[in-house]
Design an enzyme around this catalytic site. Structure first.
Site, PDB file in Angstrom:
ATOM      1  N   ARG A  13      38.287  58.272  33.840  1.00  0.00           N
ATOM      2  CA  ARG A  13      38.826  58.935  32.656  1.00  0.00           C
ATOM      3  C   ARG A  13      37.930  58.790  31.425  1.00  0.00           C
ATOM      4  O   ARG A  13      38.398  58.780  30.296  1.00  0.00           O
ATOM      5  CB  ARG A  13      40.235  58.420  32.339  1.00  0.00           C
ATOM      6  CG  ARG A  13      41.257  58.750  33.400  1.00  0.00           C
ATOM      7  CD  ARG A  13      41.527  60.254  33.409  1.00  0.00           C
ATOM      8  NE  ARG A  13      42.350  60.625  34.532  1.00  0.00           N
ATOM      9  CZ  ARG A  13      41.898  61.283  35.595  1.00  0.00           C
ATOM     10  NH1 ARG A  13      40.650  61.628  35.696  1.00  0.00           N
ATOM     11  NH2 ARG A  13      42.705  61.622  36.569  1.00  0.00           N
ATOM     12  N   HIS A  56      42.863  69.772  38.421  1.00  0.00           N
ATOM     13  CA  HIS A  56      41.450  70.079  38.157  1.00  0.00           C
ATOM     14  C   HIS A  56      41.190  71.578  38.286  1.00  0.00           C
ATOM     15  O   HIS A  56      40.500  72.165  37.449  1.00  0.00           O
ATOM     16  CB  HIS A  56      40.541  69.307  39.128  1.00  0.00           C
ATOM     17  CG  HIS A  56      40.129  67.964  38.632  1.00  0.00           C
ATOM     18  ND1 HIS A  56      38.989  67.751  37.915  1.00  0.00           N
ATOM     19  CD2 HIS A  56      40.715  66.749  38.759  1.00  0.00           C
ATOM     20  CE1 HIS A  56      38.875  66.472  37.615  1.00  0.00           C
ATOM     21  NE2 HIS A  56      39.916  65.836  38.126  1.00  0.00           N
ATOM     22  N   GLY A  60      29.960  57.348  34.491  1.00  0.00           N
ATOM     23  CA  GLY A  60      30.880  56.712  33.550  1.00  0.00           C
ATOM     24  C   GLY A  60      32.053  56.150  34.322  1.00  0.00           C
ATOM     25  O   GLY A  60      32.127  56.275  35.543  1.00  0.00           O
TER      26      GLY A  60
END
Length: 167
Positions: free
Chosen positions: A11, A49, A8
Site C-alpha cells: 500500500r 484493481h 516499495g
C-alpha cells in the site's frame, strides 16, 4: 525502450505510480497480471484493481511464464507487470527453478523493444519471519529484486505515495 522497476512496501502507492509511468508511453498499455484468484478475497482484490484501471488497458494474465509473455507482446504499447513478487510466489509454489527464470527474465529485458514497467514489493524491511518458508521467500524476493534492478534502466522506491529515484 525503457525498463523501469518500481518497488516499495504494501500500500505504498507503487501500483498507482507504475500505472502513471506506463500510461506516459505512446500506444495502448498492456497490463500483465501475475495474480491468481485462488480465493474470494483475491477475487475481490483483482476486481477492485480492474475497476480502478478502467477499460483502456489490454489485460494479460500470466501467473508463471512471464519472460515468454513479454517477448510475445513486444512491439506494441508499454507493458506493466504487476507484480514480480506474486510471480515469484507462483514459481516457488509450482516448485519451478525461480533463480533460473528470474535470470532469464533479466537477460530478456534489455532486448525488448517496447517499454516495460515492473512492480515488486520490498519485503525485507521488517522483522525476520518466524518460519523457514517465509524466510526463504523473503530471501528469494531480495535476490530477485537485485537481479531485476541491475537489468533495469530506472529504479524507483515508493513510500507513502512519493517516488524516490534510486537509479
Amino acid at each position: 525502450m525503457a525498463v523501469i522497476l518500481i518497488t516499495g512496501g504494501a500500500r505504498s502507492g507503487k501500483s498507482k505510480r507504475a500505472e502513471a509511468r506506463t500510461r506516459a508511453f505512446p500506444g495502448q498499455p498492456v497490463y500483465v497480471a501475475t495474480a491468481e484468484a485462488l480465493d474470494t478475497e483475491m477475487e475481490a482484490r483483482i476486481a477492485k484493481h480492474r475497476a480502478h484501471r478502467g477499460t483502456d488497458w489490454i489485460e494479460r494474465e500470466v501467473p508463471l511464464n512471464l519472460g515468454p509473455a513479454l517477448v510475445a507482446s513486444d512491439g506494441g504499447g508499454a507493458r506493466l507487470v504487476d507484480c514480480l513478487t506474486l510471480w515469484l510466489s507462483n514459481l516457488m509454489h509450482a516448485e519451478r527453478d525461480w533463480e533460473r527464470e528470474v535470470t532469464e527474465l533479466a537477460a530478456a529485458l534489455p532486448r525488448l523493444k517496447s517499454p516495460v514497467v515492473l512492480v515488486t514489493n520490498e519485503v525485507g524491511l521488517g522483522i525476520v519471519p518466524d518460519n523457514a518458508l517465509a524466510r526463504s521467500y523473503r530471501d528469494a524476493a531480495g535476490i530477485m529484486n537485485q537481479i531485476i534492478a541491475e537489468a533495469a534502466d530506472e529504479v524507483e522506491f515508493v513510500v507513502a505515495g512519493l517516488p524516490m529515484k534510486l537509479k
